[in-house]
Design a protein around this motif. Structure first.
Motif, PDB file in Angstrom:
ATOM      1  N   GLY A 154       2.320  -0.280  -4.643  1.00  0.00           N
ATOM      2  CA  GLY A 154       3.286  -1.159  -5.075  1.00  0.00           C
ATOM      3  C   GLY A 154       2.341  -2.584  -5.296  1.00  0.00           C
ATOM      4  O   GLY A 154       1.196  -2.317  -5.687  1.00  0.00           O
ATOM      5  N   PHE A 155       3.092  -3.647  -5.144  1.00  0.00           N
ATOM      6  CA  PHE A 155       2.296  -4.864  -5.567  1.00  0.00           C
ATOM      7  C   PHE A 155       2.999  -6.209  -4.623  1.00  0.00           C
ATOM      8  O   PHE A 155       4.189  -5.951  -4.033  1.00  0.00           O
ATOM      9  CB  PHE A 155       2.199  -5.156  -7.009  1.00  0.00           C
ATOM     10  CG  PHE A 155       3.390  -5.289  -7.451  1.00  0.00           C
ATOM     11  CD1 PHE A 155       4.546  -6.385  -7.669  1.00  0.00           C
ATOM     12  CD2 PHE A 155       4.076  -4.140  -8.114  1.00  0.00           C
ATOM     13  CE1 PHE A 155       5.567  -6.372  -8.295  1.00  0.00           C
ATOM     14  CE2 PHE A 155       5.232  -3.869  -8.940  1.00  0.00           C
ATOM     15  CZ  PHE A 155       6.089  -5.131  -8.910  1.00  0.00           C
ATOM     16  N   ILE A 156       2.230  -7.056  -4.729  1.00  0.00           N
ATOM     17  CA  ILE A 156       2.946  -8.521  -4.059  1.00  0.00           C
ATOM     18  C   ILE A 156       3.029  -9.559  -5.024  1.00  0.00           C
ATOM     19  O   ILE A 156       2.151  -9.763  -5.893  1.00  0.00           O
ATOM     20  CB  ILE A 156       2.124  -8.760  -2.729  1.00  0.00           C
ATOM     21  CG1 ILE A 156       1.827  -7.774  -1.740  1.00  0.00           C
ATOM     22  CG2 ILE A 156       2.723 -10.027  -2.298  1.00  0.00           C
ATOM     23  CD1 ILE A 156       0.941  -8.062  -0.498  1.00  0.00           C
ATOM     24  N   ALA A 206       0.705  -1.258  -0.067  1.00  0.00           N
ATOM     25  CA  ALA A 206      -0.110   0.143   0.061  1.00  0.00           C
ATOM     26  C   ALA A 206       0.755   1.275   0.156  1.00  0.00           C
ATOM     27  O   ALA A 206       0.428   2.399  -0.628  1.00  0.00           O
ATOM     28  CB  ALA A 206      -0.829  -0.088   1.316  1.00  0.00           C
ATOM     29  N   ALA A 207       2.115   1.070   0.275  1.00  0.00           N
ATOM     30  CA  ALA A 207       2.940   2.382   0.726  1.00  0.00           C
ATOM     31  C   ALA A 207       3.744   2.545  -0.614  1.00  0.00           C
ATOM     32  O   ALA A 207       4.722   3.199  -0.516  1.00  0.00           O
ATOM     33  CB  ALA A 207       3.764   2.134   1.730  1.00  0.00           C
ATOM     34  N   GLY A 208       3.621   1.715  -1.643  1.00  0.00           N
ATOM     35  CA  GLY A 208       4.111   1.676  -2.909  1.00  0.00           C
ATOM     36  C   GLY A 208       5.368   0.797  -3.129  1.00  0.00           C
ATOM     37  O   GLY A 208       5.935   0.956  -4.480  1.00  0.00           O
ATOM     38  N   TYR A 209       5.576  -0.090  -2.201  1.00  0.00           N
ATOM     39  CA  TYR A 209       6.800  -0.759  -2.486  1.00  0.00           C
ATOM     40  C   TYR A 209       6.492  -2.168  -3.242  1.00  0.00           C
ATOM     41  O   TYR A 209       5.143  -2.735  -2.925  1.00  0.00           O
ATOM     42  CB  TYR A 209       7.415  -1.420  -1.050  1.00  0.00           C
ATOM     43  CG  TYR A 209       8.067  -0.493  -0.199  1.00  0.00           C
ATOM     44  CD1 TYR A 209       9.250  -0.196  -0.270  1.00  0.00           C
ATOM     45  CD2 TYR A 209       7.506   0.420   0.625  1.00  0.00           C
ATOM     46  CE1 TYR A 209      10.039   0.971   0.423  1.00  0.00           C
ATOM     47  CE2 TYR A 209       7.752   1.448   1.382  1.00  0.00           C
ATOM     48  CZ  TYR A 209       9.295   1.545   1.297  1.00  0.00           C
ATOM     49  OH  TYR A 209       9.700   2.646   2.036  1.00  0.00           O
ATOM     50  N   PRO A 210       7.152  -2.628  -4.160  1.00  0.00           N
ATOM     51  CA  PRO A 210       7.033  -3.955  -4.826  1.00  0.00           C
ATOM     52  C   PRO A 210       7.475  -4.965  -3.653  1.00  0.00           C
ATOM     53  O   PRO A 210       8.377  -4.784  -3.017  1.00  0.00           O
ATOM     54  CB  PRO A 210       8.002  -4.139  -5.694  1.00  0.00           C
ATOM     55  CG  PRO A 210       8.511  -2.629  -6.250  1.00  0.00           C
ATOM     56  CD  PRO A 210       8.214  -1.905  -4.724  1.00  0.00           C
ATOM     57  N   VAL A 211       6.645  -5.842  -3.211  1.00  0.00           N
ATOM     58  CA  VAL A 211       6.964  -6.723  -2.153  1.00  0.00           C
ATOM     59  C   VAL A 211       7.049  -8.303  -2.925  1.00  0.00           C
ATOM     60  O   VAL A 211       6.094  -8.758  -3.527  1.00  0.00           O
ATOM     61  CB  VAL A 211       5.916  -6.966  -1.135  1.00  0.00           C
ATOM     62  CG1 VAL A 211       6.161  -7.934  -0.078  1.00  0.00           C
ATOM     63  CG2 VAL A 211       5.828  -5.500  -0.510  1.00  0.00           C
ATOM     64  N   ILE A 212       8.259  -8.927  -2.814  1.00  0.00           N
ATOM     65  CA  ILE A 212       8.495 -10.183  -3.313  1.00  0.00           C
ATOM     66  C   ILE A 212       8.601 -11.068  -2.043  1.00  0.00           C
ATOM     67  O   ILE A 212       9.372 -10.781  -1.272  1.00  0.00           O
ATOM     68  CB  ILE A 212       9.677 -10.130  -3.918  1.00  0.00           C
ATOM     69  CG1 ILE A 212       9.503  -9.069  -5.369  1.00  0.00           C
ATOM     70  CG2 ILE A 212       9.986 -11.744  -4.503  1.00  0.00           C
ATOM     71  CD1 ILE A 212      10.620  -8.448  -5.641  1.00  0.00           C
ATOM     72  N   SER A 213       7.672 -11.911  -1.867  1.00  0.00           N
ATOM     73  CA  SER A 213       7.488 -12.772  -0.493  1.00  0.00           C
ATOM     74  C   SER A 213       7.644 -14.176  -0.729  1.00  0.00           C
ATOM     75  O   SER A 213       7.261 -14.807  -1.709  1.00  0.00           O
ATOM     76  CB  SER A 213       5.988 -12.472  -0.017  1.00  0.00           C
ATOM     77  OG  SER A 213       6.096 -13.191   1.049  1.00  0.00           O
ATOM     78  N   ASN A 214       8.104 -14.883   0.115  1.00  0.00           N
ATOM     79  CA  ASN A 214       8.317 -16.126   0.304  1.00  0.00           C
ATOM     80  C   ASN A 214       7.235 -16.831   1.396  1.00  0.00           C
ATOM     81  O   ASN A 214       7.118 -17.787   1.364  1.00  0.00           O
ATOM     82  CB  ASN A 214       9.542 -16.533   1.019  1.00  0.00           C
ATOM     83  CG  ASN A 214       9.934 -17.979   1.117  1.00  0.00           C
ATOM     84  OD1 ASN A 214       9.785 -18.806   0.252  1.00  0.00           O
ATOM     85  ND2 ASN A 214      10.133 -18.449   2.422  1.00  0.00           N
ATOM     86  N   SER A 215       6.435 -15.916   1.911  1.00  0.00           N
ATOM     87  CA  SER A 215       5.538 -16.287   2.962  1.00  0.00           C
ATOM     88  C   SER A 215       4.156 -16.791   2.321  1.00  0.00           C
ATOM     89  O   SER A 215       3.973 -16.475   1.239  1.00  0.00           O
ATOM     90  CB  SER A 215       5.120 -15.174   3.956  1.00  0.00           C
ATOM     91  OG  SER A 215       6.493 -14.874   4.669  1.00  0.00           O
ATOM     92  N   SER A 216       3.383 -17.583   2.988  1.00  0.00           N
ATOM     93  CA  SER A 216       2.090 -18.084   2.230  1.00  0.00           C
ATOM     94  C   SER A 216       0.916 -17.279   2.362  1.00  0.00           C
ATOM     95  O   SER A 216       0.142 -17.382   1.802  1.00  0.00           O
ATOM     96  CB  SER A 216       1.749 -19.422   3.090  1.00  0.00           C
ATOM     97  OG  SER A 216       1.433 -19.194   4.503  1.00  0.00           O
TER      98      SER A 216
END
Lengths: 307, 307, 307, 307
Positions: free
Chosen positions: C131-133, C91-101
């Motif tokens: 941003g996005f996930i 939401a704050a604009g960061y692309p988030v690349i996640s290993n979490s479920s």
């Protein structure tokens, strides 16, 4: 360079460590009867990660006897055949660098750890037309002698009590049956205690007539630029729970030993825990480092295979 | 008999060993907050083979504080809570037989191994209306003291150097993370070395004023018919590769220790390897044997729950 | 690049793999309360061979919340905190690349394996200022989907029966107690079977409206030159006793999976054994490869920290 | 009763299980060349906890050929010698109860699990002066057939997909090298998949002409009072993380199998996890139970050695 016993556990490790070596090139592989007539790729059940180095795959496996298509030999033959075979190669003019125990205690054979007793090279009797044998110690002894050498040099070491916890790789292949070691500790390796006692004494001893270089830890090894020599042969860690095999065995590419838990001891003045990689510093890497030292010191002059 | 810390690793072992005991009957189980209000069957994630003993399944788990529906208590509480809780039970009149380290070095608390220092029971100050605490040593120390006691008794022991290789069960549950110990050795257990030093000295020491019974190994234990006492507390094996945990830990129902590899040693005169079961002889069985000795010696008179 | 959960098992693996990365530079590390206010070197009990990368040792550990001194975040937060934290960063604009479920099954979140479903990037709704996930699958699912993708693409896959044998590293740290797993097999991981079923279906599915790129295995990944992409994502071995974890897990730097024992099956037409590295291809390497794909495809334009 | 292959892994387990057996008394032990001329105590490197049963220690090891001082023979010979030796004993009039695979698929040899297909005893052609062979299945197959038998009997089983995770004990001694299995999984046992397929079909099949007893699970085994038969051959546990080898393998003295994680399956209707003790239910105990059934059913009349 030829590898005797190339299909065994230490032989494979030698082959893997020599892949891409800047100076030492494998030109021949020899092994016991069962493998002969096959290529190395066919004869070798590769037990290390990855594959047989491609440059060696098509090499014919030769019998372990001279002549062999190489200038020097590295031997990781099993103890029951190494004795006469290595003597035969030395008699035929080859420098023999061996990981086997057969000739370790011979009078004219240095039991060599470059960082510790490079001066023992003076034991080699160089005669025209004849080779010689240089050995590295038992895997446990290498670590013990490396750890004790600076203490011996600066303070003197009168006595030590050592308990070893050894990796199963020390027994070669097939070595220990999984049924014997799973959920278990086996408190016995044949002749191990005797080897550790007598080899440590030989390594830390002075070569009579060996001249000024015959003192441990005074040899300027770092100036020689040996490829396999670690930047720091002895690492000391302060954390109370180190060294640990999983975290520390690969330090210095497997060639550094790690010391920890140094403490005063009520009985023997001081105690510590030392750890080293069993098949690199304790076997294959030890032999290769010895070869590199021999080359740097001119003992292999005109002998290193150039490619 | 009440068990404090009944749901833990040693607590479960106590419960399992007491199932069908001819003399000691579990009438109460106590554990930390999380388990209270539940039955033992509900509260206990049973980690030993088989199932929770059926006689205890419906027992309510109580808080670890007096009064408890029992005449004596066995404590396997964790070290961080054992100290005040055990003192509280003793003050309330209960004999407390503890596996925890909190009170081991207290002046009026025997650190008891029946075969070694039964005479230390004289340390107990018996006062009307008050209970007392008896502890068993650290798991390593029990084996060391058992092995040294006859040597001390006959020859005297000046000094010893000990290296321990300990089962993961020594750390309780959850104890060591599998990621930390798989393919690894961890050379550190907090306070272990200190415990071994000071506890061994206390056990092998003489109780001043303790009278004729205060010598190790002179107590006629075998005449007492203690249920958990092994026929032979120390087994000596001649094979060069024994003792081995998988083959020897269950000797004497887990209550015998096994000695092997006895040899002359250049530094410390003699050396040997000793092995014992970590959670039986080293914890639960040690506490139960102490309870049996106390009963046989009349220290629990009128206190044992009869059924 | 910022690492959320940097002190954990996968976080440490991320940090180690990113050391010397040609493109992705760690500029911030965030972790749970206990670590905050410390440097990464102080906060992190390093459980991989070697030491904390020196460039990160003095970095302050931040709380896992925006703003963070980075353009994109890699998240290896535990499942119980990842959900809201990752949403907050997106939401704050960061692309988030996640290993979490937590967000794997969200409608606008690709469950991404670059070699399999790069076309699923079309699921990202790119809106100004937001941003996005992007997530990678569960460790088992990555291997299963990689193995099935070419079969699905060429022949279609109707059904499969899978049995997994998982490394203890999958449970994070401290994860499984050594007492629970030594000499044992535990047939249960919470939610694992459900994750494997639903994630595999999402990965191998087609994105409606995703256009021509939405088919597995048609994406020209090799042209993109992704740093962490293995030369060959799927290795097939013919030996009857391969793959084996010890020999094959590090293939392709831990990013290749190895298939063996392909055979006709009487019940389900064919069967095979697949193996992959649990914390590289199955976690840290998967997330980094996703970051590299996003960068190559322009999803991080102007966001990658240049040094 | 004579034991063929008495010094091997399964042979030792047979000897240990028969110590104190109320009915079956070991009167002869036979083994390969190396052991002959020695006593059993000398020839046998005992690999189970405890010691060689004292009653057998002085017994001379005989060659594995008739005549042997016994009325029936239990065979745990290795597969490469079992075939002709067992045939020779049968021809000489001995009932042969074998754990080896050589004769399992012979037409007149029952592949016997008493709880499953006791009716298959009808396959034995009893002729005057001649013995016969009865075999137990492969260790994996016993568990699979035990688990499937009641499903087959009540619902019919069309097909199954099985993945096995096998104990190292299945390979005998020395079996798998520790270097090959430590930190590893080996996905291959020669002929294992074929054995499981064909043996399961034979066990669950009906004996043509075998009469009314030829149906699985209808045989009133519990009335026979077989000494080694467990009270409950199949235990079902509800906990999500059971069965586990460490907790469940010794159930029913190692003769019960434990089933858990029964669930509906999208592909094959149902799935479950089954566990059994590899060398008890899967080998030595299986053979002894077969011997007990033969005795109870009168197949050994006048043959059992009485003491």
């Amino acid at each position: 360079m030829g590898i005797l016993g190339a299909t065994g556990t230490v032989g494979q490790r030698l082959v893997a460590m020599l892949e891409g070596h800047p100076q030492l090139v494998v030109t021949a592989v020899a092994a016991s009867d069962r493998s002969q007539g096959k290529t190395f790729g066919e004869a070798c059940v590769w037990r290390l990660p990855g594959n047989v180095p491609s440059a060696l795959r098509a090499l014919q496996v030769r019998p372990p006897e001279p002549p062999l298509d190489c200038d020097i030999v590295l031997s990781s033959l099993p103890a029951d055949t190494a004795g006469p075979v290595e003597a035969q190669f030395a008699a035929a003019g080859y420098p023999v660098i061996s990981n086997s125990s057969s000739h370790r205690m011979d009078d004219d054979v240095p039991l060599l750890i470059p960082e510790v007793n490079a001066g023992h090279l003076a034991m080699i009797a160089r005669r025209s037309g004849r080779g010689f044998i240089v050995t590295n110690p038992n895997c446990s002894t290498i670590m013990i002698a490396l750890a004790l050498a600076p203490l011996q040099s600066r303070f003197g070491v009168e006595a030590g009590v050592v308990t070893t916890m050894q990796a199963i790789s020390g027994a070669g292949y097939p070595g220990v049956a999984s049924l014997d070691i799973t959920d278990n500790v086996v408190p016995y390796i044949a002749s191990e205690e005797e080897k550790i006692e007598r080899e440590t004494l030989k390594i830390l001893g002075r070569v009579d007539g060996g001249g000024a270089r015959g003192r441990p830890a005074e040899f300027p090894l770092s100036e020689l630029g040996l490829h396999t020599a670690p930047l720091c042969p002895i690492l000391v860690r302060d954390e109370p729970d180190r060294p640990q095999p999983r975290l520390d065995r690969d330090a210095g590419g497997g060639m550094s030993i790690t010391i920890g838990r140094i403490a005063r001891d009520r009985v023997l003045s001081h105690r510590f825990v030392a750890l080293s990689h069993n098949t690199i510093r304790g076997a294959a890497g030890a032999a290769i480092l010895n070869a590199e030292l021999l080359a740097a010191e001119g003992y292999l002059s005109g002998m290193i295979n150039e490619q």
